[in-house]
Write a protein that holds these residues in place. Sequence first.
Motif, PDB file in Angstrom:
ATOM      1  N   PRO A 107       0.836  -1.202   0.000  1.00  0.00           N
ATOM      2  CA  PRO A 107       0.000   0.000   0.000  1.00  0.00           C
ATOM      3  C   PRO A 107       0.867   1.246   0.000  1.00  0.00           C
ATOM      4  O   PRO A 107       1.890   1.297   0.688  1.00  0.00           O
ATOM      5  CB  PRO A 107      -0.816  -0.126   1.293  1.00  0.00           C
ATOM      6  CG  PRO A 107       0.004  -1.009   2.173  1.00  0.00           C
ATOM      7  CD  PRO A 107       0.738  -1.949   1.267  1.00  0.00           C
ATOM      8  N   THR A 120      -2.866  -1.685   5.218  1.00  0.00           N
ATOM      9  CA  THR A 120      -4.062  -1.875   4.392  1.00  0.00           C
ATOM     10  C   THR A 120      -5.305  -1.637   5.241  1.00  0.00           C
ATOM     11  O   THR A 120      -5.288  -1.830   6.464  1.00  0.00           O
ATOM     12  CB  THR A 120      -4.144  -3.302   3.826  1.00  0.00           C
ATOM     13  OG1 THR A 120      -4.239  -4.235   4.918  1.00  0.00           O
ATOM     14  CG2 THR A 120      -2.933  -3.635   2.984  1.00  0.00           C
ATOM     15  N   GLN A 134      -9.279  -3.167   1.543  1.00  0.00           N
ATOM     16  CA  GLN A 134      -8.142  -3.441   0.666  1.00  0.00           C
ATOM     17  C   GLN A 134      -7.631  -4.869   0.828  1.00  0.00           C
ATOM     18  O   GLN A 134      -7.302  -5.537  -0.148  1.00  0.00           O
ATOM     19  CB  GLN A 134      -7.005  -2.450   0.969  1.00  0.00           C
ATOM     20  CG  GLN A 134      -7.242  -1.045   0.456  1.00  0.00           C
ATOM     21  CD  GLN A 134      -6.136  -0.112   0.883  1.00  0.00           C
ATOM     22  OE1 GLN A 134      -5.602  -0.213   1.988  1.00  0.00           O
ATOM     23  NE2 GLN A 134      -5.793   0.828   0.018  1.00  0.00           N
TER      24      GLN A 134
END
Length: 325
Positions: A165, A239, A243
């Motif tokens: 991420p 995350t 996600q």
Amino acid sequence: MEEYSESIVLTTENMQKIFGSNDAYIRKLEKDYSVYVIDRNGKLSIKGEEHNVHRAMKVLKELNDFSDGGNMIEEQNVNYAISMEKENELESMKEIDSDVICHTINGKPIKPKTVGQKKYIDAIRKNMVTFGLGPAGTGKTYLAMAMAITAFKNEEVERIILTRPAIEAGEKLGFLPGDLQSKVDPYLRPLYDALYQIMGAESFTKNMEKGLIEVAPLAYMRGRTLDSSFIILDEAQNTTPAQMKMFLTRIGFGSKVVVTGDATQKDLPVGTKSGLDIAGKVLSNIEGISFCKLTNKDVVRHPLVQRIVEAYDKFEANEQRRSRK
């Protein structure tokens, strides 16, 4: 009380390794077990209380076996052997060391160095999805990368996909100079570094151009199904639950996934739940998914890193106790 003694004969080479620079390693053994070591022409005698001598000798024999395997002995090896003996968990360092995953471009073997790392590697081999959890320096990402490259070279998978991420820290991505790739590269640099070291820049570039290796922000995974791929999600503590669910539902046939993260290193906005934390609660009992928890005992960077991790663990535990009062 009568002094107790045990002896062992070492080769000159092993003795040099085990003693360390300025006898630092053997001095640590003496200090930790309240014993003293005497060297008489390759015959080492450990003297002190019987119980302490037995324990120190176990560590010494383990280090000797490890050295017999052609390994250099570093401070981390000595610290690890002592900590494992103190917890009655001393296993064969030589056996752990024999599990070579692959070699770097310079020929250096990549292998687990602790029991925790060995269990992590075995879990990746056995399971379709493995979560590697633990503090900095435990080799979570690097070992996963080595496993991915090995699987790729052995044609067990067709592609390697590395993602993490892109959490913005201070500056917004849109305000950084350059094109999209240059904006996201700083977030992916640790993955590039490991690839260069293991695979070599030329081989990496060639496979990257063919689309066989992909390094991309997590957002690029949406809407895709990833078959016959070895997929690594790094820094998963950053995350969101949505996600993480999106990522895990991308897995296709013939793929293997490793998710790495450190729950104590979140950069998410205050009040945002971590997808890694939620995944641990939701998926812990699903067959084919393994959760490997590495600890500060598995830190294989400079010994100072291990002490830093331990100091922060102690500080955070004290802070939690104060907050409960």
